[in-house]
Write a protein that holds these residues in place. Structure first.
Motif, PDB file in Angstrom:
ATOM      1  N   SER A 208       0.820  -1.223   0.000  1.00 29.77           N
ATOM      2  CA  SER A 208       0.000   0.000   0.000  1.00 29.77           C
ATOM      3  C   SER A 208       0.844   1.258   0.000  1.00 29.77           C
ATOM      4  CB  SER A 208      -0.935   0.005   1.214  1.00 29.77           C
ATOM      5  OG  SER A 208      -0.186   0.027   2.414  1.00 29.77           O
ATOM      6  N   VAL A 209       2.168   1.102   0.111  1.00 28.78           N
ATOM      7  CA  VAL A 209       3.082   2.238   0.077  1.00 28.78           C
ATOM      8  C   VAL A 209       4.139   1.962  -0.980  1.00 28.78           C
ATOM      9  CG1 VAL A 209       4.740   3.631   1.373  1.00 28.78           C
ATOM     10  CG2 VAL A 209       2.700   2.731   2.511  1.00 28.78           C
ATOM     11  N   LEU A 210       4.274   2.864  -1.946  1.00 25.29           N
ATOM     12  CA  LEU A 210       5.202   2.702  -3.059  1.00 25.29           C
ATOM     13  C   LEU A 210       6.130   3.898  -3.136  1.00 25.29           C
ATOM     14  CD1 LEU A 210       2.504   1.689  -5.685  1.00 25.29           C
ATOM     15  CD2 LEU A 210       3.981   0.114  -4.445  1.00 25.29           C
ATOM     16  N   THR A 211       7.331   3.681  -3.678  1.00 20.60           N
ATOM     17  CA  THR A 211       8.278   4.765  -3.858  1.00 20.60           C
ATOM     18  C   THR A 211       8.926   4.658  -5.228  1.00 20.60           C
ATOM     19  OG1 THR A 211       8.792   4.721  -1.492  1.00 20.60           O
ATOM     20  CG2 THR A 211      10.299   5.941  -2.904  1.00 20.60           C
ATOM     21  N   VAL A 212       8.946   5.763  -5.961  1.00 17.80           N
ATOM     22  CA  VAL A 212       9.614   5.837  -7.253  1.00 17.80           C
ATOM     23  C   VAL A 212      10.450   7.101  -7.278  1.00 17.80           C
ATOM     24  CG1 VAL A 212       7.785   4.554  -8.434  1.00 17.80           C
ATOM     25  CG2 VAL A 212       7.691   7.045  -8.358  1.00 17.80           C
ATOM     26  N   THR A 213      11.234   7.265  -8.328  1.00 19.59           N
ATOM     27  CA  THR A 213      12.043   8.471  -8.493  1.00 19.59           C
ATOM     28  C   THR A 213      11.497   9.274  -9.660  1.00 19.59           C
ATOM     29  OG1 THR A 213      14.017   7.350  -7.643  1.00 19.59           O
ATOM     30  CG2 THR A 213      14.365   9.360  -8.913  1.00 19.59           C
ATOM     31  N   ALA A 214      11.478  10.584  -9.518  1.00 21.59           N
ATOM     32  CA  ALA A 214      10.980  11.441 -10.586  1.00 21.59           C
ATOM     33  C   ALA A 214      11.728  11.149 -11.882  1.00 21.59           C
ATOM     34  CB  ALA A 214      11.147  12.913 -10.200  1.00 21.59           C
ATOM     35  N   GLY A 215      10.989  10.941 -12.961  1.00 22.44           N
ATOM     36  CA  GLY A 215      11.578  10.642 -14.260  1.00 22.44           C
ATOM     37  C   GLY A 215      11.827   9.172 -14.500  1.00 22.44           C
ATOM     38  N   GLU A 216      11.753   8.343 -13.489  1.00 23.82           N
ATOM     39  CA  GLU A 216      11.981   6.904 -13.640  1.00 23.82           C
ATOM     40  C   GLU A 216      10.828   6.264 -14.396  1.00 23.82           C
ATOM     41  OE1 GLU A 216      12.872   3.043 -10.760  1.00 23.82           O
ATOM     42  OE2 GLU A 216      11.867   4.818  -9.954  1.00 23.82           O
ATOM     43  N   ILE A 273       2.913   1.250 -18.591  1.00 26.27           N
ATOM     44  CA  ILE A 273       4.241   1.829 -18.439  1.00 26.27           C
ATOM     45  C   ILE A 273       4.087   3.336 -18.315  1.00 26.27           C
ATOM     46  CG2 ILE A 273       6.478   2.198 -19.531  1.00 26.27           C
ATOM     47  CD1 ILE A 273       6.068  -0.469 -20.975  1.00 26.27           C
ATOM     48  N   ARG A 274       4.691   3.894 -17.291  1.00 27.48           N
ATOM     49  CA  ARG A 274       4.566   5.331 -17.083  1.00 27.48           C
ATOM     50  C   ARG A 274       5.720   5.850 -16.236  1.00 27.48           C
ATOM     51  NH1 ARG A 274       0.184   7.992 -13.633  1.00 27.48           N
ATOM     52  NH2 ARG A 274       1.814   9.561 -13.804  1.00 27.48           N
ATOM     53  N   SER A 275       5.826   7.148 -16.152  1.00 26.31           N
ATOM     54  CA  SER A 275       6.810   7.797 -15.290  1.00 26.31           C
ATOM     55  C   SER A 275       6.122   8.945 -14.559  1.00 26.31           C
ATOM     56  CB  SER A 275       8.000   8.317 -16.108  1.00 26.31           C
ATOM     57  OG  SER A 275       7.564   9.294 -17.042  1.00 26.31           O
ATOM     58  N   PHE A 276       6.783   9.455 -13.543  1.00 26.10           N
ATOM     59  CA  PHE A 276       6.240  10.540 -12.734  1.00 26.10           C
ATOM     60  C   PHE A 276       7.223  11.700 -12.792  1.00 26.10           C
ATOM     61  CE2 PHE A 276       4.698   6.532 -11.216  1.00 26.10           C
ATOM     62  CZ  PHE A 276       3.353   6.748 -11.003  1.00 26.10           C
ATOM     63  N   ASP A 277       6.789  12.831 -13.295  1.00 29.82           N
ATOM     64  CA  ASP A 277       7.690  13.940 -13.594  1.00 29.82           C
ATOM     65  C   ASP A 277       8.043  14.783 -12.382  1.00 29.82           C
ATOM     66  OD1 ASP A 277       7.691  13.178 -16.248  1.00 29.82           O
ATOM     67  OD2 ASP A 277       5.967  14.444 -16.732  1.00 29.82           O
ATOM     68  N   LYS A 278       7.135  14.905 -11.435  1.00 29.06           N
ATOM     69  CA  LYS A 278       7.352  15.804 -10.307  1.00 29.06           C
ATOM     70  C   LYS A 278       7.440  15.022  -9.004  1.00 29.06           C
ATOM     71  CE  LYS A 278       4.916  19.697 -12.441  1.00 29.06           C
ATOM     72  NZ  LYS A 278       3.831  20.703 -12.277  1.00 29.06           N
ATOM     73  N   SER A 279       8.334  15.470  -8.131  1.00 34.47           N
ATOM     74  CA  SER A 279       8.456  14.813  -6.831  1.00 34.47           C
ATOM     75  C   SER A 279       7.306  15.226  -5.927  1.00 34.47           C
ATOM     76  CB  SER A 279       9.797  15.182  -6.187  1.00 34.47           C
ATOM     77  OG  SER A 279       9.870  16.577  -5.964  1.00 34.47           O
ATOM     78  N   GLY A 280       7.049  14.426  -4.939  1.00 36.66           N
ATOM     79  CA  GLY A 280       5.972  14.707  -3.990  1.00 36.66           C
ATOM     80  C   GLY A 280       5.255  13.434  -3.601  1.00 36.66           C
ATOM     81  N   GLU A 281       4.126  13.574  -2.935  1.00 40.84           N
ATOM     82  CA  GLU A 281       3.340  12.422  -2.499  1.00 40.84           C
ATOM     83  C   GLU A 281       2.011  12.392  -3.225  1.00 40.84           C
ATOM     84  OE1 GLU A 281       2.880  12.039   1.681  1.00 40.84           O
ATOM     85  OE2 GLU A 281       4.942  11.380   1.996  1.00 40.84           O
TER      86      GLU A 281
END
Length: 306
Positions: A208-216, A273-281
């Motif tokens: 239920s808790v995930l962590t990725v890096t911006a742009g990954e 398949i996707r990425s996340f551009d901005k950091s945050g929660e």
């Protein structure tokens, strides 16, 4: 009736009503657990009625009334109380559940206890006036909540446009030690990192808790191990609220066509398949009927680029 018997009978009856109300709150007729909860509630209510009847015999009371009309009474009271409690979350359902519960409880009460106290004409007059007030109040509340972004969930009739680009925002979610850790940001040509998220009918995501890096770039593999349809929606607090309003508005055909909105049928899996551009929660949630209210939510943290 002695005090212990009276107290236990009262506990049984109110517990039964609460169980039925709980089944309404978490998606009545939407799964085995809700049906089982409602069934236990009916049995508990009948047990309380049996204890009262045995402790205080009344010639006007009949076992057929208790067993038959007691079921109608318990369901009616459960519908009424559960609908009122759940109105803000599911006004479309509560708008008919509350008036129906009122009518069922009134009919059962008069047939079981009121035939010798009031003529049918009096009951019909009372029911017409009070029932009209209950119905009108339910419809007004439904209209107000729909206008404010509420609305009953219509699983067969809603749409989801592409979600806005995720931005940093905090979403209240439960904590969890089951966390997927991040890896360094990858280029478009680098291998994808796979994040596997499982869902089931306990109304939980795992993890239920995930962590990725911006742009990954990540491959989200979403697996539904339950017998009900579930969805994974990713977004900020505002985006999740917007999605929830669409799910509840019943305004268009049901579609999930964004990498932020993944619906998975029972026993199936999907991946995007996707990425996340901005950091945050960001928050993750399932807005199938009653699932979010039952705790189907989580958190996705997007770390800054290193």
């Amino acid at each position: 009736m002695n005090l212990p018997t009276a107290h236990f009978a009262t506990l049984c009856k109110y517990a039964g009503i609460s169980f039925i109300a709980g089944a309404v709150n978490h998606g009545f007729f939407s799964g085995e657990r809700s049906l089982l909860t409602a069934g236990i509630g009916v049995l508990a209510y009948l047990l309380g009625g049996i204890l009262e009847m045995r402790a205080s015999p009344d010639a006007s009371q009949r076992w057929v009334d208790l067993l038959g009309l007691g079921i109608v009474s318990s369901i009616g009271l459960g519908f009424f109380t559960g609908g009122l409690q759940h109105f803000p979350d599911s006004p479309a359902r509560s708008a008919w559940v509350v008036p129906l519960g009122f009518a069922m409880s009134l009919l059962a009460y008069w047939l079981m206890q009121g035939r010798d106290r009031a003529p049918l004409r009096t009951v019909l007059g009372y029911g017409l006036v009070t029932g009209t007030v209950v119905l009108a109040g339910s419809l007004i509340a439904w209209q107000m909540l729909i206008g404010a972004g509420g609305g009953g969930h219509d699983h067969a009739s809603h749409s989801h446009g592409a979600a806005p680009a995720p931005a940093a925002a905090a979403v209240p979610v439960p904590s969890s030690s089951d966390t997927v850790s991040s890896q360094p940001a990858a280029s478009a040509s680098a291998p994808l990192r796979e994040l596997r998220i499982e869902m089931d009918d306990t109304m939980r995501f795992s993890p239920s808790v995930l962590t990725v890096t911006a742009g990954e770039r990540v491959r989200l593999v979403v697996v539904n191990r339950g017998k009900l349809t579930h969805e994974l929606v990713i977004g900020t607090a505002d985006e999740l609220a917007h999605h929830q309003r669409e799910m509840k508005s019943g305004s268009a055909a049901h579609h999930h066509h964004s990498s932020s909105e993944i619906s998975v049928e029972a026993g199936q899996s999907r991946e995007v398949i996707r990425s996340f551009d901005k950091s945050g929660e960001l928050g993750i949630a399932c807005f199938e009927p009653g699932h979010y209210e039952a705790g189907m939510k989580g958190k996705l943290t997007v770390l800054p680029r290193s």
